[in-house]
Design a protein around this motif. Structure first.
Motif, PDB file in Angstrom:
ATOM      1  N   PHE A 470       4.373   1.232 -14.859  1.00 15.20           N
ATOM      2  CA  PHE A 470       3.307   1.073 -13.858  1.00 15.20           C
ATOM      3  C   PHE A 470       2.190   2.069 -14.129  1.00 15.20           C
ATOM      4  CE2 PHE A 470       1.226   1.643  -9.796  1.00 15.20           C
ATOM      5  CZ  PHE A 470       1.265   0.386  -9.194  1.00 15.20           C
ATOM      6  N   ASP A 471       2.583   3.330 -14.377  1.00 17.53           N
ATOM      7  CA  ASP A 471       1.587   4.377 -14.579  1.00 17.53           C
ATOM      8  C   ASP A 471       0.835   4.205 -15.896  1.00 17.53           C
ATOM      9  OD1 ASP A 471       2.293   5.404 -12.199  1.00 17.53           O
ATOM     10  OD2 ASP A 471       3.537   7.031 -12.984  1.00 17.53           O
ATOM     11  N   ARG A 479      -0.489  -3.149 -14.340  1.00 17.34           N
ATOM     12  CA  ARG A 479       0.430  -2.471 -13.422  1.00 17.34           C
ATOM     13  C   ARG A 479       1.407  -3.480 -12.820  1.00 17.34           C
ATOM     14  NH1 ARG A 479      -4.645  -0.103 -11.345  1.00 17.34           N
ATOM     15  NH2 ARG A 479      -4.966   1.775 -12.560  1.00 17.34           N
ATOM     16  N   ASP A 525       1.029   2.046  -4.772  1.00 19.74           N
ATOM     17  CA  ASP A 525       1.667   2.427  -6.046  1.00 19.74           C
ATOM     18  C   ASP A 525       3.195   2.493  -5.913  1.00 19.74           C
ATOM     19  OD1 ASP A 525       2.190   4.751  -4.700  1.00 19.74           O
ATOM     20  OD2 ASP A 525       1.055   6.065  -6.040  1.00 19.74           O
TER      21      ASP A 525
END
Lengths: 667, 226
Positions: A470-471, A479, A525
């Motif tokens: 994701f990062d 993402r 996130d």
């Protein structure tokens, strides 16, 4: 700039023109007087299908939305004059309400009770309107429980329980390594949460439904909302705590992680239509002013206890409420240390206020302690619950304790999911500690324990997120590729090696992918937030008729997150409550009466039945001889539900008939 | 339509402000200055209760105006009233701080040294030492009631809602009441602002709105920070 005098004269001339226009219009229309032929709006409170226990106190209001009561105005209850039937005289009140200054003329009878079970049909005739509502006074149910403990996870849904259990206990090859203690209870039901005025729910009237058996309108506590300007004069219904206090002399406690004046904790005792600021301050003094007798009160909200002139106060009057509680005999404590020290003196009553507003959440008290500020000595829900039990147990008549984990809801609103779920786990730990305490004190078999929610949030888990991937993503599309579903989801990597029932690391490499079904513009996130989240920021935009509030993605919250385009009104800056039914887990005497599915007001009747509450009996207890015929029938020592008894007799009858006919044949 | 709405809003506001202020509502716009309080009511930040409650008990006797539907004071009137009345309640610091130069920059998070559950917010020595001194402070204008202002509420963070306008909204603790000079009212802005002026510390009630304030700034000038 015009002078004040000029303004007044301009206003007067405008008023004159308005009166002239009004006069012309009214001359052109038929006379707007109250005639018998007019269909007048009528409001009857309590509402249709309201249910009561015999002897439960309530106020009865009839509003006719007219300048005066029409000549043919009549109120009957089961055909009788209510003043005769209830032996009480009404008060007539008048006011105007709403943007259109609608007139209301009202009769209110206060402090009534209906001693006889049965249906009560209210009929109001006003002009051409005839309106009927029917209330049902239910048979009191027998029961032997001595104590009732109601745990409320504010905003706790089945999905939240599932996710919290996975975080706390872990899941391996499909099976949870352990259950939450309340998942071993013997009863489980689902309850709906809708309100009188809205299909949606709010913490005030839902907690009130649990505590009174009456549904109520959004924001209302212990009362049915009328249209009068005074938000504290609305027709009241008695709370469970008030009933058991006056008839049984039981001890009562309300423990919360919120401001004590908040909707859920206050529902134990408070009465008012509007849960907001000024009423909240009044709720705190109602305990003393109306001698309601709540023995243990614990939570936050110190700023509502100090006089207005003290900086940091939120009161609108000069009452030093802390001092008033002290005078009334409460041990007043403000830290966990003080609470434990005071317990050594076996106080009969305790007021514990540990924070200016809501208490800090478990995650901030135990992990992100920088967020605590100076309030480093707050008790947790486990500490407060056990302390409350230690005080309440001194009453030989038993006790009722309501324990609220408030921040499941408070953290669900801004999608601060780890903070919400940690507080849910803390609630489970409080229930476990309560079970242990009851066992040690020999009270487990005489205590009904219920665990429920006031309402839900639209939260669920739909997979996992590979946080490294994701990062590494630089766009939202990249993402999103880190979000894994179905078999690709595998398992999250939360672990609890230290055995404290909370994950050791709240930011492992693989976390839950979760969503909510309603949200403002924000970014996500899926990672624990070091500081409490603010997903959207709101602004006042425009002036006059064009003035409105617009909420937009907060760029400082989850700047690395996926942008979510809101599906709420732009004026709403956080998630809202959802419609789904919520669970009620129960154990102990009376828990077997939990409904499979019903409105949450039924929880009140389950609690009352568990202790055999009969408000019309001298000692407040259902007497065995006159006990309500339960929906059970006993045959030769076997208990059968009424539905099955017919089948039983049918089978017996058939068998006997068969035997007789065989004998006849044989003869 | 606009006028009607404006009027309704004003009525709501009036009710709110009256509730906020516990003032003795009077229909006229008569202003009565606060009477001089006896010296034993002088407030210090380290005062223990009950002197504050004693003070509190006296405050409702101070005649206040009804909240006007519109500003009935001339521009600068509220400032003059506040200047005339707030010196009586000056606190004194525990450990006075001497400053090399004026104006002294002060931030909102330097206002309080803590919060006592039983006694409320505790004033910092820096704040109290600056009582009557020239300061520089930055913050946001709370969403105001009207576009042209001679006084407003300065907040640490940008408030999304006008706390005057909603019963549900709460004022944060970090606020200061700002009085602009009579001759130079300012336009409302949602930008961060910097103010230069004289700081006053001590509980006071605004003559016009009935709002209690602990920290006031008699501003000389205001800059909008870009």
């Amino acid at each position: 700039m015009r002078s004040f005098g000029q303004k007044v004269s301009r206003a007067m001339s405008l008023l004159g023109v308005a009166i002239l226009i009004a006069a012309l219009v009214s001359a052109a229309l038929p006379m707007q007087r109250t005639f018998a032929a007019d269909a007048l709006p009528v409001l009857i409170l309590p509402v249709d299908k309201a249910q009561f226990l015999p002897g439960a106190r309530f106020d009865f209001r009839v509003e006719v939305h007219a300048e005066a009561l029409p000549e043919n105005f009549k109120v009957t209850v089961n055909g009788e004059d209510p003043s005769t039937l209830f032996n009480a005289q009404p008060t007539t009140e008048q006011w105007k309400f709403g943007r259109n200054e609608t007139p209301s003329t009202s009769l209110i009878w206060r402090g009534l009770s209906a001693p006889q079970p049965g249906d009560y049909t209210v009929e109001v005739t006003a002009g051409a309107t005839v309106k009927r509502v029917t209330w049902t006074v239910r048979q009191p149910l027998p029961g032997n429980a001595k104590n009732v403990i109601l745990f409320i996870g504010d905003g706790l849904s089945v999905a939240a329980v599932t996710a919290a259990r996975a975080l706390s206990r872990g899941v391996r090859e499909g099976l949870s390594n352990d259950k939450f203690v309340f998942e071993n209870f013997e009863a489980l039901g689902l309850v709906s949460t809708s309100s009188v005025d809205s299909i949606m729910a709010d913490s005030a009237n839902t907690a009130s439904a649990l505590n009174t058996g009456h549904i109520g309108s959004v924001n209302a506590t212990g009362s049915y909302s009328d249209t009068s300007p005074d938000t504290l004069d609305d027709p009241r219904v008695e709370t469970f705590a008030q009933m058991i206090k006056r008839t049984r002399g039981m001890a009562v406690g309300s423990v919360t992680t919120a401001d004590l004046s908040d909707a859920t904790p206050a529902a134990v005792w408070a009465h008012g239509r509007d849960r907001r600021d000024l009423n909240r301050n009044t709720y705190l003094t109602q305990v003393l002013d109306e001698n309601i007798g709540i023995d243990v009160l614990m939570g936050g909200g110190a700023r509502r206890f100090i006089p207005k002139a003290v900086e940091g106060s939120r009161r609108a009057d000069e009452r030093d409420v802390f001092a008033e509680y002290e005078t009334a005999g409460y041990a007043v404590v403000t830290t966990r240390t003080e609470m434990n020290a005071a317990l050594a003196n076996n106080p009969q009553k305790m007021l514990g206020i540990f924070h200016p507003s809501d208490l800090s959440v478990w995650l901030d008290r135990n992990v992100f302690t920088d967020n605590l500020g100076q309030f480093t000595d707050q008790p947790g829900l486990v500490d407060m619950t056990v302390a409350a039990l230690e005080i309440l147990k001194q009453n030989p008549n038993g006790f009722y304790l309501q324990v609220e984990a408030a921040s499941v809801d408070k953290q669900m609103h801004p999608f601060d999911i780890e903070r919400a779920l940690a507080d849910l786990i803390e609630l489970e730990r409080s229930i476990a500690a309560t079970m242990d305490w009851l066992r040690e004190n020999g009270k487990l078999d005489e205590t009904l324990i219920l665990v429920t929610a006031d309402h839900a949030h639209g939260f669920d888990v739909y997979g996992t997120v590979d946080t490294a991937k994701f990062d590494a993503g630089t766009t939202d599309l990249e993402r999103r590729e880190a979000i894994r579903v179905y078999n690709a989801a595998l398992y999250p990597t939360y672990e609890d090696k230290d055995g404290d029932f909370f994950p050791d690391d709240w930011a492992p490499s693989i976390v839950f992918a979760w969503g909510v079904n309603n949200f403002p513009d924000h970014s996500e996130d899926f990672r624990v937030s070091r500081t409490p989240r603010v997903p959207a920021r709101c602004q006042n935009v425009g002036e006059g008729d064009a003035a409105k509030v617009v909420c937009a993605n907060n760029p400082d919250d989850d700047p690395n997150g996926i942008v979510m385009n809101g599906n709420l009104s732009p004026s709403t800056g956080s998630g809202v409550h959802t419609l789904q039914d919520v669970p009620v887990y129960g154990t102990g005497p009376g828990a077997e009466r939990l409904p499979v599915s019903n409105h949450q007001r039924e929880v009140f009747f389950v609690m009352a039945g568990a202790i055999g509450l009969d408000l019309t009996a001298p000692d407040g207890k259902v007497v065995a001889a006159t006990a309500a015929p339960e929906q059970q029938i006993s045959v030769a020592g076997f208990s059968l539900p009424a539905e099955l008894s017919g089948v039983f007799f049918l089978v017996v009858g058939l068998a006997l008939g068969f035997a007789v006919s065989r004998r006849k044949v044989a003869a | 339509m606009y006028h009607l709405q404006h009027f309704l809003r004003s009525v709501c506001l009036t009710a709110l402000l009256i509730a906020l202020s516990a003032c003795n509502a009077e229909s006229s716009a008569r202003i009565t200055p606060l009477p001089t309080l006896p010296p034993n009511l002088t407030r210090t930040p380290t005062l223990t209760l009950p002197p504050l409650s004693t003070l509190a008990a006296q405050l409702p006797t101070l005649a206040a105006t009804a909240t006007p539907l519109e500003n009935q004071l001339p521009f600068g009137g509220a400032r003059a009233m506040a200047l005339a009345t707030d010196t009586a309640l000056q606190p004194t610091p525990r450990s006075p701080i001497a400053f090399d130069q004026f104006p002294v920059a002060i931030k909102f998070d330097e206002f309080y040294s803590g919060y006592s559950i039983r006694q409320g917010l505790l004033l910092s020595d820096k704040l109290v030492s600056l009582d009557g001194k020239r300061v520089m402070i930055e913050g946001y204008m709370a969403p105001p009631l009207k576009p042209e202002l001679d006084y407003f509420v300065l907040t640490r963070i940008q408030l999304s809602f006008c706390p005057f306008c909603s019963t549900a909204a709460d004022w944060p603790d970090d606020i200061a009441l700002v009085y602009m000079p009579e001759a130079s009212p300012v336009q409302a802005t949602d930008r961060p602002i910097r103010l230069y002026g004289t700081l006053e510390v001590g509980m006071n009630m605004d003559a016009e709105t009935g709002m209690f304030s602990l920290v006031r700034i008699y501003a000389e000038r205001m800059e909008i920070i870009n």
